[in-house]
Structures are given as structure tokens and as C-alpha cells.
Design an enzyme around this catalytic site. Structure first.
Site, PDB file in Angstrom:
ATOM      1  N   ASP A   1      63.774   9.821  36.948  1.00  0.00           N
ATOM      2  CA  ASP A   1      62.341   9.872  37.213  1.00  0.00           C
ATOM      3  C   ASP A   1      61.802  10.927  36.364  1.00  0.00           C
ATOM      4  O   ASP A   1      62.449  11.825  35.622  1.00  0.00           O
ATOM      5  CB  ASP A   1      61.859  10.465  38.840  1.00  0.00           C
ATOM      6  CG  ASP A   1      62.783  11.199  39.196  1.00  0.00           C
ATOM      7  OD1 ASP A   1      63.423  12.193  38.635  1.00  0.00           O
ATOM      8  OD2 ASP A   1      63.120  11.335  40.552  1.00  0.00           O
TER       9      ASP A   1
ATOM     10  N   ASP B   1      63.908  14.395  53.621  1.00  0.00           N
ATOM     11  CA  ASP B   1      63.289  12.927  54.406  1.00  0.00           C
ATOM     12  C   ASP B   1      64.379  11.858  53.823  1.00  0.00           C
ATOM     13  O   ASP B   1      64.047  10.630  54.140  1.00  0.00           O
ATOM     14  CB  ASP B   1      61.993  12.571  53.922  1.00  0.00           C
ATOM     15  CG  ASP B   1      61.800  12.873  52.592  1.00  0.00           C
ATOM     16  OD1 ASP B   1      62.451  12.803  51.711  1.00  0.00           O
ATOM     17  OD2 ASP B   1      60.327  12.422  52.237  1.00  0.00           O
TER      18      ASP B   1
ATOM     19  N   HIS C   1      64.668  10.658  50.875  1.00  0.00           N
ATOM     20  CA  HIS C   1      64.495  10.072  49.791  1.00  0.00           C
ATOM     21  C   HIS C   1      65.363  10.481  48.420  1.00  0.00           C
ATOM     22  O   HIS C   1      66.104  11.281  48.370  1.00  0.00           O
ATOM     23  CB  HIS C   1      63.076  10.337  49.334  1.00  0.00           C
ATOM     24  CG  HIS C   1      62.895  11.848  48.654  1.00  0.00           C
ATOM     25  ND1 HIS C   1      62.407  12.762  48.947  1.00  0.00           N
ATOM     26  CD2 HIS C   1      63.062  12.265  47.267  1.00  0.00           C
ATOM     27  CE1 HIS C   1      62.250  13.700  48.170  1.00  0.00           C
ATOM     28  NE2 HIS C   1      62.711  13.545  47.132  1.00  0.00           N
TER      29      HIS C   1
ATOM     30  N   GLU D   1      60.536   7.089  48.395  1.00  0.00           N
ATOM     31  CA  GLU D   1      60.187   8.000  49.378  1.00  0.00           C
ATOM     32  C   GLU D   1      60.044   7.134  50.842  1.00  0.00           C
ATOM     33  O   GLU D   1      60.529   5.763  50.474  1.00  0.00           O
ATOM     34  CB  GLU D   1      58.747   8.822  49.469  1.00  0.00           C
ATOM     35  CG  GLU D   1      58.961   9.652  48.098  1.00  0.00           C
ATOM     36  CD  GLU D   1      57.714  10.491  47.998  1.00  0.00           C
ATOM     37  OE1 GLU D   1      57.715  11.822  48.057  1.00  0.00           O
ATOM     38  OE2 GLU D   1      56.470   9.991  47.974  1.00  0.00           O
TER      39      GLU D   1
END
Length: 273
Positions: free
Chosen positions: A72, A141, A143, A148
Site C-alpha cells: 500500500d 481491528d 485489517h 479495513e
């Protein structure tokens, strides 16, 4: 799926680097046969990168015939910004090894056409023959990359608007000023990573223990994107003890016993004695 539980974050970094080195060396890459490696950024892989640099300096591994694809990059952040992932990778890894810059692929968050940039990235992966080993980390979380909670598990490389929780978590890297955190990023999709022939996910710290629990002990759920890798035929999750705090005792014992009986476990035990 394999879950490898090691004592400390430092040992996770060392083990991961040895595994990457073995995979590349066993592949025997050359001018007509490149090893393709997917790479993450963030604090989790830093130990692995340090050990890979050391192994390279010792002459134990070469990256001359390795092609890399990063997960990313932020949108509208200059490449030379200290928080850009271009900057991170060059300063923490690439400038210390013998990789050809032409073989490094990082998404361009400043491209004039971001959708075309994402499509071209997918095409470059295909042209390279796919990714042999994709390495990733996860957030609290669950991700992976910037996929996400709520992301499609069939997603490909795309532009992603970042969640408020992500903006708040990343503000510490931008002088605790959330207004300076990029609101969008380019990211590989869950399916992009799933296409790799092998996936290795690193999980460190008690703050990621619940995410590991969701990844290992519950079913596949797009609200915990890392859980998708239960369905990959060759997934390794490697974590430290702190990351196992939410797992059942019998789960931890099962995976520790499996590791002790594996060739990797016997080899590592020998190295540590």
C-alpha cells in the site's frame, strides 16, 4: 493454516527472516526466474528487515533476482515524506541490499490517474508470474494492508478511503495532528494477497490478541479481513506470546505441539541450543 507461536517479537523477526531467506534460496532465482515477494510496512516487519539485511551482509542471501510488490501507499503524500511507504522501504530495507530498483514495485499515490495506477499494479503482478510469498501484518481491528473492516474479501488493488479509527491511530506519525494524515490510500485487495502461492502474516503484541483470536478461532468475516486467510491453502501466521492472550489454552497448546514436531521447529530448537 499454520500458527507459529514464539517467545518474543525479536524472535518472530528472526524466524521470519530465516524463513524468507530459505524460501528464496530454495527457489534458486536467476535472470530467467525471479522470486516475487510481497512486502508490508509498519513496525511489525522491522525486525525481519533488520535480520534480512544482516543475512545479506553475511553473504547468505542475494536479492539480485527478486521482484518485490508492496502492499500500500498513501495518496497525495510526497515520496520523500518520512511517513510515505516509499521512504520507509528504501530507508529500512532496500538501500541496504542488492535489489535492482527496477524490480521494486510500490504504488504511486501521486499518480494522475489512481484507478489506472491500481490496475497497472495488478497487471505487473500478473506479468511477474504472480507472487510466491506475500508477507503482511495486521491492525488491532484485523485489517491487512488498508483492507479495513467491511472490505470485500474479493477486492483487488484500489483506492481506499481510510476509516476514522485508522486516521486517529496514524495521527501519532504526523505530529498528533489528524488533519495532516492522508484520508485515502492505494492498497492491494484481499483477493490480491489470496492469489499469492503462500502468505505469511506477522502478529505482535497484546493489542492485536483479539484480532488473532478472530483470525484463528472464529469463521471468515469481512469485518475481520485477516480471517479470509483461513481459506488460503498455504497460510503461516507467526506471533509472539503476547498476541495469544485471547486464544483458548487448548488452541495455543495444539499449535505449539505442531510446531515442536515440525521440521522447522526441530531446526529452530537446534539453532537456539
Amino acid at each position: 493454516m499454520r500458527l507459529i507461536i514464539l517467545d518474543t517479537a525479536e524472535y518472530v523477526g528472526e524466524w521470519s527472516a530465516k524463513y524468507v531467506m530459505k524460501r528464496i534460496n530454495d527457489f534458486k532465482p536467476g535472470p530467467d526466474r525471479y522470486f516475487t515477494l510481497g512486502l508490508p510496512t509498519g513496525s511489525t516487519p522491522l525486525g525481519m528487515y533488520r535480520h534480512l539485511i544482516k543475512f545479506h551482509q553475511q553473504g547468505r542471501i542475494s536479492f539480485k533476482y527478486v521482484k518485490t510488490f508492496n502492499m500500500d501507499e498513501y495518496v497525495d503524500l510526497p515520496r520523500d515524506h518520512p511517513e510515505s511507504y516509499h521512504y520507509f522501504m528504501w530507508h529500512n530495507f532496500f538501500k541496504h541490499i542488492d535489489i535492482d530498483p527496477e524490480n521494486v514495485h510500490i504504488l504511486d499515490g501521486n499518480a494522475p490517474d489512481l484507478v489506472a495506477e491500481c490496475d497497472a499494479f495488478e497487471e505487473k503482478i500478473r506479468a511477474a508470474g504472480g507472487i510466491e510469498l506475500f508477507i503482511g501484518g495486521i491492525g488491532p481491528d484485523g485489517h491487512i494492508a488498508f483492507n479495513e473492516p467491511g472490505s470485500s474479501l474479493a477486492s483487488r488493488t484500489r483506492v481506499k478511503t481510510l476509516a476514522q479509527d485508522t486516521l486517529e491511530a496514524n495521527a501519532r506519525f504526523f505530529g498528533n495532528d489528524i488533519s495532516k494524515v492522508p484520508k485515502q490510500a492505494l492498497t492491494v485487495g484481499v483477493a490480491t494477497v489470496m492469489d499469492a502461492r503462500e502468505v505469511m502474516i506477522m502478529i505482535l503484541g497484546s493489542h492485536k490478541a483479539f484480532a488473532l483470536y478472530k483470525a484463528i478461532e472464529e469463521g471468515v468475516n469481512h469485518m475481520w479481513t485477516v480471517s479470509a486467510f483461513q481459506q488460503h491453502p498455504h497460510t503461516i501466521m507467526i506471533c509472539d506470546e503476547d498476541a495469544t492472550l485471547e486464544l483458548r489454552v487448548k488452541t495455543v497448546k495444539y499449535f505449539k505441539d505442531c510446531y515442536k514436531l515440525s521440521a522447522d521447529g526441530l531446526e529452530q530448537a537446534t539453532l537456539r541450543n
